[in-house]
Design a protein around this motif. Sequence first.
Motif, mmCIF file in Angstrom:
data_model
loop_
_atom_site.group_PDB
_atom_site.id
_atom_site.type_symbol
_atom_site.label_atom_id
_atom_site.label_comp_id
_atom_site.label_asym_id
_atom_site.label_seq_id
_atom_site.Cartn_x
_atom_site.Cartn_y
_atom_site.Cartn_z
ATOM 1 N N ILE A 1 -31.429 4.863 22.134
ATOM 2 C CA ILE A 1 -31.181 3.727 21.240
ATOM 3 C C ILE A 1 -31.274 4.196 19.790
ATOM 4 O O ILE A 1 -32.300 4.744 19.375
ATOM 5 C CB ILE A 1 -32.192 2.584 21.496
ATOM 6 C CG1 ILE A 1 -32.173 2.164 22.977
ATOM 7 C CG2 ILE A 1 -31.890 1.391 20.583
ATOM 8 C CD1 ILE A 1 -33.256 1.152 23.357
ATOM 9 N N GLY A 2 -30.195 4.001 19.030
ATOM 10 C CA GLY A 2 -30.162 4.351 17.615
ATOM 11 C C GLY A 2 -30.369 3.122 16.739
ATOM 12 O O GLY A 2 -30.935 2.115 17.176
ATOM 13 N N GLU A 3 -29.894 3.208 15.492
ATOM 14 C CA GLU A 3 -30.138 2.135 14.522
ATOM 15 C C GLU A 3 -28.973 1.146 14.481
ATOM 16 O O GLU A 3 -29.115 -0.009 14.896
ATOM 17 C CB GLU A 3 -30.373 2.759 13.140
ATOM 18 C CG GLU A 3 -30.600 1.739 12.043
ATOM 19 C CD GLU A 3 -30.995 2.390 10.715
ATOM 20 O OE1 GLU A 3 -31.948 3.186 10.707
ATOM 21 O OE2 GLU A 3 -30.341 2.104 9.698
ATOM 22 N N TYR B 1 -26.843 6.937 28.568
ATOM 23 C CA TYR B 1 -26.144 5.780 28.003
ATOM 24 C C TYR B 1 -26.700 5.637 26.600
ATOM 25 O O TYR B 1 -27.915 5.676 26.400
ATOM 26 C CB TYR B 1 -26.490 4.571 28.852
ATOM 27 C CG TYR B 1 -25.947 3.232 28.394
ATOM 28 C CD1 TYR B 1 -24.778 2.706 28.949
ATOM 29 C CD2 TYR B 1 -26.640 2.449 27.475
ATOM 30 C CE1 TYR B 1 -24.310 1.443 28.573
ATOM 31 C CE2 TYR B 1 -26.162 1.199 27.091
ATOM 32 C CZ TYR B 1 -24.999 0.702 27.654
ATOM 33 O OH TYR B 1 -24.531 -0.544 27.292
ATOM 34 N N ILE B 2 -25.840 5.522 25.595
ATOM 35 C CA ILE B 2 -26.327 5.459 24.214
ATOM 36 C C ILE B 2 -25.805 4.203 23.523
ATOM 37 O O ILE B 2 -24.650 3.805 23.710
ATOM 38 C CB ILE B 2 -25.966 6.752 23.445
ATOM 39 C CG1 ILE B 2 -26.626 6.776 22.073
ATOM 40 C CG2 ILE B 2 -24.466 6.963 23.331
ATOM 41 C CD1 ILE B 2 -26.681 8.153 21.438
ATOM 42 N N CYS B 3 -26.694 3.562 22.758
ATOM 43 C CA CYS B 3 -26.321 2.339 22.048
ATOM 44 C C CYS B 3 -27.180 2.232 20.791
ATOM 45 O O CYS B 3 -27.894 3.179 20.443
ATOM 46 C CB CYS B 3 -26.500 1.124 22.950
ATOM 47 S SG CYS B 3 -28.208 0.837 23.443
ATOM 48 N N ASN B 4 -27.112 1.117 20.116
ATOM 49 C CA ASN B 4 -27.852 0.919 18.868
ATOM 50 C C ASN B 4 -28.643 -0.386 18.889
ATOM 51 O O ASN B 4 -28.305 -1.310 19.638
ATOM 52 C CB ASN B 4 -26.876 0.869 17.687
ATOM 53 C CG ASN B 4 -26.323 2.222 17.315
ATOM 54 O OD1 ASN B 4 -27.075 3.147 17.008
ATOM 55 N ND2 ASN B 4 -25.001 2.354 17.368
ATOM 56 N N ALA B 5 -29.644 -0.455 18.009
ATOM 57 C CA ALA B 5 -30.451 -1.678 17.892
ATOM 58 C C ALA B 5 -29.588 -2.851 17.434
ATOM 59 O O ALA B 5 -29.750 -3.969 17.923
ATOM 60 C CB ALA B 5 -31.614 -1.457 16.915
ATOM 61 N N VAL B 6 -28.660 -2.602 16.497
ATOM 62 C CA VAL B 6 -27.665 -3.637 16.170
ATOM 63 C C VAL B 6 -26.267 -3.093 16.431
ATOM 64 O O VAL B 6 -26.013 -1.908 16.272
ATOM 65 C CB VAL B 6 -27.776 -4.188 14.724
ATOM 66 C CG1 VAL B 6 -29.131 -4.828 14.470
ATOM 67 C CG2 VAL B 6 -27.459 -3.153 13.681
ATOM 68 N N VAL C 1 -36.126 6.340 31.600
ATOM 69 C CA VAL C 1 -36.587 6.919 30.334
ATOM 70 C C VAL C 1 -35.737 6.373 29.187
ATOM 71 O O VAL C 1 -34.507 6.310 29.290
ATOM 72 C CB VAL C 1 -36.495 8.463 30.367
ATOM 73 C CG1 VAL C 1 -36.924 9.070 29.036
ATOM 74 C CG2 VAL C 1 -37.335 9.032 31.517
ATOM 75 N N ILE C 2 -36.419 5.958 28.110
ATOM 76 C CA ILE C 2 -35.732 5.481 26.903
ATOM 77 C C ILE C 2 -36.146 6.369 25.736
ATOM 78 O O ILE C 2 -37.341 6.592 25.509
ATOM 79 C CB ILE C 2 -36.087 4.010 26.583
ATOM 80 C CG1 ILE C 2 -35.639 3.084 27.715
ATOM 81 C CG2 ILE C 2 -35.460 3.582 25.254
ATOM 82 C CD1 ILE C 2 -35.995 1.600 27.501
ATOM 83 N N VAL C 3 -35.166 6.880 24.994
ATOM 84 C CA VAL C 3 -35.432 7.646 23.774
ATOM 85 C C VAL C 3 -35.052 6.773 22.584
ATOM 86 O O VAL C 3 -33.939 6.237 22.526
ATOM 87 C CB VAL C 3 -34.632 8.963 23.768
ATOM 88 C CG1 VAL C 3 -34.654 9.618 22.388
ATOM 89 C CG2 VAL C 3 -35.195 9.926 24.818
ATOM 90 N N LEU C 4 -35.995 6.621 21.655
ATOM 91 C CA LEU C 4 -35.764 5.811 20.450
ATOM 92 C C LEU C 4 -35.480 6.739 19.287
ATOM 93 O O LEU C 4 -36.330 7.566 18.914
ATOM 94 C CB LEU C 4 -36.991 4.941 20.176
ATOM 95 C CG LEU C 4 -37.348 3.968 21.304
ATOM 96 C CD1 LEU C 4 -38.673 3.265 20.994
ATOM 97 C CD2 LEU C 4 -36.233 2.949 21.521
ATOM 98 N N LEU C 5 -34.289 6.617 18.698
ATOM 99 C CA LEU C 5 -33.868 7.507 17.619
ATOM 100 C C LEU C 5 -34.227 6.889 16.267
ATOM 101 O O LEU C 5 -33.497 6.049 15.750
ATOM 102 C CB LEU C 5 -32.357 7.740 17.711
ATOM 103 C CG LEU C 5 -31.872 8.411 19.005
ATOM 104 C CD1 LEU C 5 -30.398 8.149 19.232
ATOM 105 C CD2 LEU C 5 -32.138 9.907 18.950
ATOM 106 N N GLY C 6 -35.377 7.261 15.739
ATOM 107 C CA GLY C 6 -35.763 6.816 14.404
ATOM 108 C C GLY C 6 -36.524 5.506 14.373
ATOM 109 O O GLY C 6 -36.673 4.794 15.381
ATOM 110 N N SER D 1 -37.388 -2.126 16.518
ATOM 111 C CA SER D 1 -36.626 -3.115 17.277
ATOM 112 C C SER D 1 -37.188 -3.286 18.686
ATOM 113 O O SER D 1 -37.388 -4.408 19.154
ATOM 114 C CB SER D 1 -35.160 -2.692 17.348
ATOM 115 O OG SER D 1 -34.475 -3.497 18.280
ATOM 116 N N LEU D 2 -37.443 -2.172 19.386
ATOM 117 C CA LEU D 2 -37.876 -2.294 20.785
ATOM 118 C C LEU D 2 -39.346 -2.661 20.897
ATOM 119 O O LEU D 2 -39.728 -3.506 21.706
ATOM 120 C CB LEU D 2 -37.612 -1.001 21.558
ATOM 121 C CG LEU D 2 -37.845 -1.153 23.074
ATOM 122 C CD1 LEU D 2 -36.737 -1.986 23.715
ATOM 123 C CD2 LEU D 2 -37.976 0.185 23.786
#
Length: 185
Positions: free
Chosen positions: A36-38, A75-80, A113-118, A124-125
């Motif tokens: 999950i990115g920004e 699977y990659i996505c963003n907070a918004v 597993v969830i990786v939080l990018l930044g 957000s999470l």
Amino acid sequence: MLELHDCEQCTACDLALTRQRVVISRGAASARLMLIGEAPGAREDALGQPFVGRSGQLLDRLLLEVGLNPEKDLYICNAVKCRPPQNRRPKRGELTACRPWLDRQIDLVDPAVIVLLGATAVDSLLGIKTGMTQLRGQWLSWNGRSVMPIFHPSYLLRNPSTAADAPTALTRADLTAVQQRLCER
Ligand code: URA
Ligand code: SF4
């Protein structure tokens, strides 16, 4: 029940007024790893896919280096899902408005597993505001899932040192730990 593709018509926050495309995801919905990115940047907004600009290219390279295939293994996505004007950080109200879509994505992918990018993804999470220097590389637990915060790739682009204790090397080590955790779980 919220249908993820309805996200494309979402007007729940003002980012809908300036976006070109709603940016939902790339990668595999069956993956056991979710990143999950920004928020989308200019290239993502134009192409409708997350992490396809310079940050995304660096991220893909690091993932491949640790043996993770960006097309198949995650699977990659963003907070918004919509680009903030001038790439400013998403506001609290925008994170809140978009959170149901993120929750829907987590339900659908059901990652181990969830990786939080930044920091924005962490906020957000998890609602945690601790600095990334403290948080990165730590395993956290959220709703039965293993969660690891790591530096955002744009931070690595701004700090391009190749030293062993520099952000890029630390991130490579963090992603190696993620890859190992996926093998164990
Ligand atoms: N940065 C992000 O956080 N997300 C993108 O999709 C691209 C750059
Ligand atoms: Fe809807 Fe999220 Fe886009 Fe705001 S950022 S309009 S909540 S999809």
